[in-house]
Scaffold this motif. Structure first.
Motif, PDB file in Angstrom:
ATOM      1  N   ALA A   1      69.003 -63.785 111.982  1.00 13.64           N
ATOM      2  CA  ALA A   1      68.715 -64.405 110.687  1.00 13.64           C
ATOM      3  C   ALA A   1      68.135 -65.805 110.883  1.00 13.64           C
ATOM      4  CB  ALA A   1      69.984 -64.464 109.838  1.00 13.64           C
ATOM      5  N   SER A   2      68.809 -66.605 111.686  1.00 12.47           N
ATOM      6  CA  SER A   2      68.367 -67.988 111.910  1.00 12.47           C
ATOM      7  C   SER A   2      67.042 -68.025 112.672  1.00 12.47           C
ATOM      8  CB  SER A   2      69.430 -68.761 112.693  1.00 12.47           C
ATOM      9  OG  SER A   2      70.668 -68.717 112.036  1.00 12.47           O
ATOM     10  N   GLY A   3      66.952 -67.259 113.732  1.00 13.45           N
ATOM     11  CA  GLY A   3      65.729 -67.253 114.536  1.00 13.45           C
ATOM     12  C   GLY A   3      64.526 -66.789 113.748  1.00 13.45           C
ATOM     13  N   SER A   4      64.694 -65.718 112.954  1.00 17.03           N
ATOM     14  CA  SER A   4      63.589 -65.211 112.134  1.00 17.03           C
ATOM     15  C   SER A   4      63.154 -66.249 111.105  1.00 17.03           C
ATOM     16  CB  SER A   4      64.007 -63.919 111.425  1.00 17.03           C
ATOM     17  OG  SER A   4      64.338 -62.920 112.351  1.00 17.03           O
ATOM     18  N   ALA A   5      64.121 -66.925 110.496  1.00 18.57           N
ATOM     19  CA  ALA A   5      63.796 -67.940 109.490  1.00 18.57           C
ATOM     20  C   ALA A   5      62.977 -69.071 110.107  1.00 18.57           C
ATOM     21  CB  ALA A   5      65.074 -68.493 108.864  1.00 18.57           C
ATOM     22  N   PHE A   6      63.380 -69.540 111.299  1.00 16.35           N
ATOM     23  CA  PHE A   6      62.628 -70.608 111.969  1.00 16.35           C
ATOM     24  C   PHE A   6      61.201 -70.163 112.292  1.00 16.35           C
ATOM     25  CE2 PHE A   6      66.702 -72.750 112.780  1.00 16.35           C
ATOM     26  CZ  PHE A   6      66.321 -74.077 112.675  1.00 16.35           C
ATOM     27  N   VAL A   7      61.050 -68.940 112.797  1.00 17.39           N
ATOM     28  CA  VAL A   7      59.720 -68.435 113.136  1.00 17.39           C
ATOM     29  C   VAL A   7      58.843 -68.332 111.888  1.00 17.39           C
ATOM     30  CG1 VAL A   7      58.445 -66.416 113.965  1.00 17.39           C
ATOM     31  CG2 VAL A   7      60.456 -67.210 115.210  1.00 17.39           C
ATOM     32  N   LEU A   8      59.397 -67.785 110.811  1.00 18.52           N
ATOM     33  CA  LEU A   8      58.626 -67.627 109.569  1.00 18.52           C
ATOM     34  C   LEU A   8      58.190 -68.974 109.006  1.00 18.52           C
ATOM     35  CD1 LEU A   8      60.749 -64.773 107.979  1.00 18.52           C
ATOM     36  CD2 LEU A   8      58.331 -64.601 108.595  1.00 18.52           C
ATOM     37  N   VAL A   9      59.083 -69.959 109.036  1.00 13.72           N
ATOM     38  CA  VAL A   9      58.729 -71.297 108.541  1.00 13.72           C
ATOM     39  C   VAL A   9      57.644 -71.912 109.420  1.00 13.72           C
ATOM     40  CG1 VAL A   9      59.560 -73.657 108.170  1.00 13.72           C
ATOM     41  CG2 VAL A   9      60.979 -71.725 107.471  1.00 13.72           C
ATOM     42  N   GLY A  10      57.818 -71.839 110.728  1.00 10.59           N
ATOM     43  CA  GLY A  10      56.846 -72.441 111.650  1.00 10.59           C
ATOM     44  C   GLY A  10      55.465 -71.841 111.496  1.00 10.59           C
ATOM     45  N   VAL A  11      55.370 -70.516 111.480  1.00  9.67           N
ATOM     46  CA  VAL A  11      54.084 -69.829 111.348  1.00  9.67           C
ATOM     47  C   VAL A  11      53.450 -70.127 109.993  1.00  9.67           C
ATOM     48  CG1 VAL A  11      52.992 -67.563 111.161  1.00  9.67           C
ATOM     49  CG2 VAL A  11      54.655 -67.998 112.978  1.00  9.67           C
ATOM     50  N   SER A  12      54.240 -70.062 108.926  1.00 12.52           N
ATOM     51  CA  SER A  12      53.718 -70.259 107.567  1.00 12.52           C
ATOM     52  C   SER A  12      53.187 -71.669 107.362  1.00 12.52           C
ATOM     53  CB  SER A  12      54.816 -69.968 106.540  1.00 12.52           C
ATOM     54  OG  SER A  12      55.286 -68.652 106.665  1.00 12.52           O
ATOM     55  N   PHE A  13      53.961 -72.664 107.775  1.00 14.94           N
ATOM     56  CA  PHE A  13      53.534 -74.044 107.564  1.00 14.94           C
ATOM     57  C   PHE A  13      52.288 -74.373 108.392  1.00 14.94           C
ATOM     58  CE2 PHE A  13      57.207 -76.569 105.518  1.00 14.94           C
ATOM     59  CZ  PHE A  13      57.433 -75.534 104.626  1.00 14.94           C
ATOM     60  N   LYS A  14      52.209 -73.823 109.595  1.00 12.59           N
ATOM     61  CA  LYS A  14      51.033 -74.071 110.438  1.00 12.59           C
ATOM     62  C   LYS A  14      49.802 -73.391 109.841  1.00 12.59           C
ATOM     63  CE  LYS A  14      49.557 -76.252 114.020  1.00 12.59           C
ATOM     64  NZ  LYS A  14      49.722 -77.710 114.113  1.00 12.59           N
ATOM     65  N   LEU A  15      49.978 -72.183 109.324  1.00  7.76           N
ATOM     66  CA  LEU A  15      48.872 -71.459 108.699  1.00  7.76           C
ATOM     67  C   LEU A  15      48.392 -72.183 107.443  1.00  7.76           C
ATOM     68  CD1 LEU A  15      47.120 -68.925 108.794  1.00  7.76           C
ATOM     69  CD2 LEU A  15      48.928 -67.710 107.538  1.00  7.76           C
ATOM     70  N   ALA A  16      49.345 -72.672 106.643  1.00 12.04           N
ATOM     71  CA  ALA A  16      48.988 -73.417 105.433  1.00 12.04           C
ATOM     72  C   ALA A  16      48.251 -74.710 105.786  1.00 12.04           C
ATOM     73  CB  ALA A  16      50.250 -73.735 104.616  1.00 12.04           C
ATOM     74  N   GLU A  17      48.695 -75.374 106.844  1.00  7.51           N
ATOM     75  CA  GLU A  17      48.043 -76.609 107.303  1.00  7.51           C
ATOM     76  C   GLU A  17      46.594 -76.326 107.713  1.00  7.51           C
ATOM     77  OE1 GLU A  17      48.474 -79.365 111.231  1.00  7.51           O
ATOM     78  OE2 GLU A  17      50.366 -78.840 110.225  1.00  7.51           O
ATOM     79  N   TRP A  18      46.370 -75.191 108.383  1.00  9.94           N
ATOM     80  CA  TRP A  18      45.019 -74.807 108.807  1.00  9.94           C
ATOM     81  C   TRP A  18      44.128 -74.509 107.604  1.00  9.94           C
ATOM     82  CZ3 TRP A  18      42.631 -69.823 108.566  1.00  9.94           C
ATOM     83  CH2 TRP A  18      41.400 -69.764 109.246  1.00  9.94           C
ATOM     84  N   ILE A  19      44.670 -73.774 106.625  1.00 10.91           N
ATOM     85  CA  ILE A  19      43.891 -73.435 105.422  1.00 10.91           C
ATOM     86  C   ILE A  19      43.609 -74.686 104.593  1.00 10.91           C
ATOM     87  CG2 ILE A  19      43.960 -72.172 103.227  1.00 10.91           C
ATOM     88  CD1 ILE A  19      45.476 -69.960 104.690  1.00 10.91           C
ATOM     89  N   ASP A  20      44.575 -75.597 104.557  1.00 11.35           N
ATOM     90  CA  ASP A  20      44.385 -76.854 103.820  1.00 11.35           C
ATOM     91  C   ASP A  20      43.197 -77.641 104.378  1.00 11.35           C
ATOM     92  OD1 ASP A  20      45.127 -78.965 101.980  1.00 11.35           O
ATOM     93  OD2 ASP A  20      45.937 -80.040 103.703  1.00 11.35           O
ATOM     94  N   GLY A  21      43.046 -77.604 105.692  1.00 11.69           N
ATOM     95  CA  GLY A  21      41.897 -78.275 106.303  1.00 11.69           C
ATOM     96  C   GLY A  21      40.606 -77.508 106.134  1.00 11.69           C
ATOM     97  N   LEU A  22      40.713 -76.205 105.909  1.00 13.34           N
ATOM     98  CA  LEU A  22      39.536 -75.342 105.782  1.00 13.34           C
ATOM     99  C   LEU A  22      38.943 -75.385 104.378  1.00 13.34           C
ATOM    100  CD1 LEU A  22      38.009 -73.268 107.612  1.00 13.34           C
ATOM    101  CD2 LEU A  22      39.410 -71.493 106.511  1.00 13.34           C
ATOM    102  N   ILE A  23      39.806 -75.379 103.348  1.00 16.03           N
ATOM    103  CA  ILE A  23      39.344 -75.386 101.952  1.00 16.03           C
ATOM    104  C   ILE A  23      39.368 -76.813 101.432  1.00 16.03           C
ATOM    105  CG2 ILE A  23      39.736 -74.505  99.627  1.00 16.03           C
ATOM    106  CD1 ILE A  23      41.196 -72.123 100.850  1.00 16.03           C
ATOM    107  N   PRO A  24      38.232 -77.365 101.030  1.00 15.02           N
ATOM    108  CA  PRO A  24      38.205 -78.756 100.538  1.00 15.02           C
ATOM    109  C   PRO A  24      38.950 -78.907  99.220  1.00 15.02           C
ATOM    110  CG  PRO A  24      36.081 -77.690 100.188  1.00 15.02           C
ATOM    111  CD  PRO A  24      36.901 -76.738 101.003  1.00 15.02           C
ATOM    112  N   SER A  25      39.470 -80.104  98.988  1.00 15.86           N
ATOM    113  CA  SER A  25      40.163 -80.406  97.727  1.00 15.86           C
ATOM    114  C   SER A  25      39.991 -81.881  97.419  1.00 15.86           C
ATOM    115  CB  SER A  25      41.658 -80.072  97.850  1.00 15.86           C
ATOM    116  OG  SER A  25      42.273 -80.881  98.843  1.00 15.86           O
ATOM    117  N   GLY A  26      40.248 -82.249  96.164  1.00  8.84           N
ATOM    118  CA  GLY A  26      40.122 -83.642  95.745  1.00  8.84           C
ATOM    119  C   GLY A  26      39.363 -83.764  94.441  1.00  8.84           C
TER     120      GLY A  26
END
Length: 406
Positions: A224-249
């Motif tokens: 449970a704990s290990g899966s949660a850490f992996v899901l958070v790490g992958v998701s936040f990194k993916l969101a960070e990449w998309i945030d840099g890819l799609i312009p905003s402002g």
């Protein structure tokens, strides 16, 4: 640095309070009737609020920041381990329909409440989005949207108080509904009729038989704990990449800003990635015991932190207006659920638990069904209510952009 008994840099003492008071709140809620009526969330918040106003604990500290940064993101996937979309659609199609109707009532109520009160309550775009999410999936959505939108602490605390007060009052209304002749005459009540017909047959359905202690092993805790850490790490990194890819402002069009807000946001990406993982690898996640309990405990730590920066005078000033705001949302949830549900010939019992799941989340709806003896509704409303954790985050985020535009 604040002149308090426990200083902001006393990290271990502050964590002892956060974790300890969350545990006490859960214990009191499950042990005493008065505490269950008050709700553990309010007990958690009030304890922190009182100690902060008495200068026992500081109103800002690195320990509190850690809750926002680490605890809330870890709680979300743990609470979504049962959110298998295929299972929801296969086993709860009818209940899903009335649940979505009820969610539409929440959205209509939030829009009208914001339109009427946007000039009376500061930061209502953020609070309105948080309450929209909360009244589609429950406190998990409130926590996730709080982490995303970061409203002022005193307003967030006032919103929690208003949220829980209206939730408790509405549950009282839902309890009364089956006893009123108006609803018995104008709505189908097959589950109540069946119970009355079989009264005295010796069949029992107690909460203890349903919420029995689960077997949990070291392997369950690790997975449970290990899966949660992996899901958070992958998701936040993916969101960070998309945030840099799609312009905003301000100099970017509305569509790109919206896409960035939806796919470049860590919390929404976390919800999406977790649900996809749970749906496609359901056999793995459904065998993990204790994830729901671990996630719920982490959310209670969040409730403690919410109460820390709130001053009692500000709480008294803000809460009444927020009660009116939230009251409008609940009113329209009820009106839409019970009017549209009647048109489509849903039973009164189905409408009650669907509306309950919107306002309080799947666990409160399941507990309600258990208490009433509506056993056939327990599993469907748990599945559909868990879906509220997912769509509540998305709809709350969408409403934030709508409110900003208003």
């Amino acid at each position: 640095m604040e002149n308090t008994l426990i200083q902001a840099d006393d990290t271990w003492l502050l964590w002892a309070f956060l974790a300890g008071w969350a545990a006490v709140s859960i214990y009191l809620e499950q042990k005493y009737k008065w505490a269950s009526k008050l709700t553990g969330a309010i007990i958690a918040l009030l304890g922190a609020l009182i100690l902060a106003n008495l200068k026992v604990i500081p109103t800002a500290a690195p320990a509190y920041d850690a809750v926002w940064t680490y605890v809330i993101p870890l709680a979300i996937p743990l609470l979504l381990f049962q959110a298998n979309l295929k299972k929801v659609l296969n086993e709860s199609g009818r209940m899903l329909f009335i649940f979505l109707i009820s969610a539409a009532g929440t959205v209509i109520g939030a829009y009208l409440a914001f339109f009427l009160m946007k000039d009376s309550i500061p930061h209502l775009d953020k609070i309105g989005a948080m309450e929209t999410g909360s009244y589609i999936g429950g406190g998990v959505n409130f926590a996730a949207l709080s982490g995303k939108l970061n409203p002022p602490g005193e307003l967030a605390a006032s919103a929690i108080v208003a949220d829980n007060l209206l939730m408790a009052l509405y549950f009282f209304v839902l309890i009364l509904m089956p006893t009123l002749s108006f609803f018995r005459k104008n709505y189908r009540t097959p589950y109540i009729d069946d119970l009355e017909k079989n009264a005295g047959s010796g069949e029992e359905n107690t909460a203890s038989s349903y919420w029995k202690r689960k077997d949990i092993s070291l392997k369950d805790i690790a997975l449970a704990s290990g899966s949660a850490f992996v899901l958070v790490g992958v998701s936040f990194k993916l969101a960070e990449w998309i945030d840099g890819l799609i312009p905003s402002g301000d100099d970017v069009n509305v569509v790109l800003n919206l896409l960035n807000g939806l796919f470049g946001d860590g919390y929404l990406m976390l919800t999406t990635v977790t649900v996809l993982a749970v749906t496609f690898f359901s056999g793995f996640f459904e065998k993990i015991n204790g994830a729901q309990e671990l996630g719920t405990y982490l959310i209670y730590i969040f409730f403690v932190v919410i109460g820390v920066p709130a001053s009692i005078p500000l709480l008294i000033n803000n809460a009444p207006l927020l009660v009116v705001f939230v009251g409008i949302i609940v009113l329209f949830n009820m009106l839409v659920t019970f009017s549209v549900g009647r048109v489509f010939k849903f039973s009164l019992e189905e409408m009650i638990v669907a509306s309950n799941a919107n306002v309080g989340g799947p666990t409160t709806a399941a507990a309600f069904a258990i208490a009433k003896g509506w056993t056939k509704l327990i599993v469907p409303i748990m599945l559909v209510g868990t879906l509220g954790y997912i769509i509540g985050n998305y709809i709350g985020s969408m409403m934030y952009y709508v409110f900003q535009a208003m």
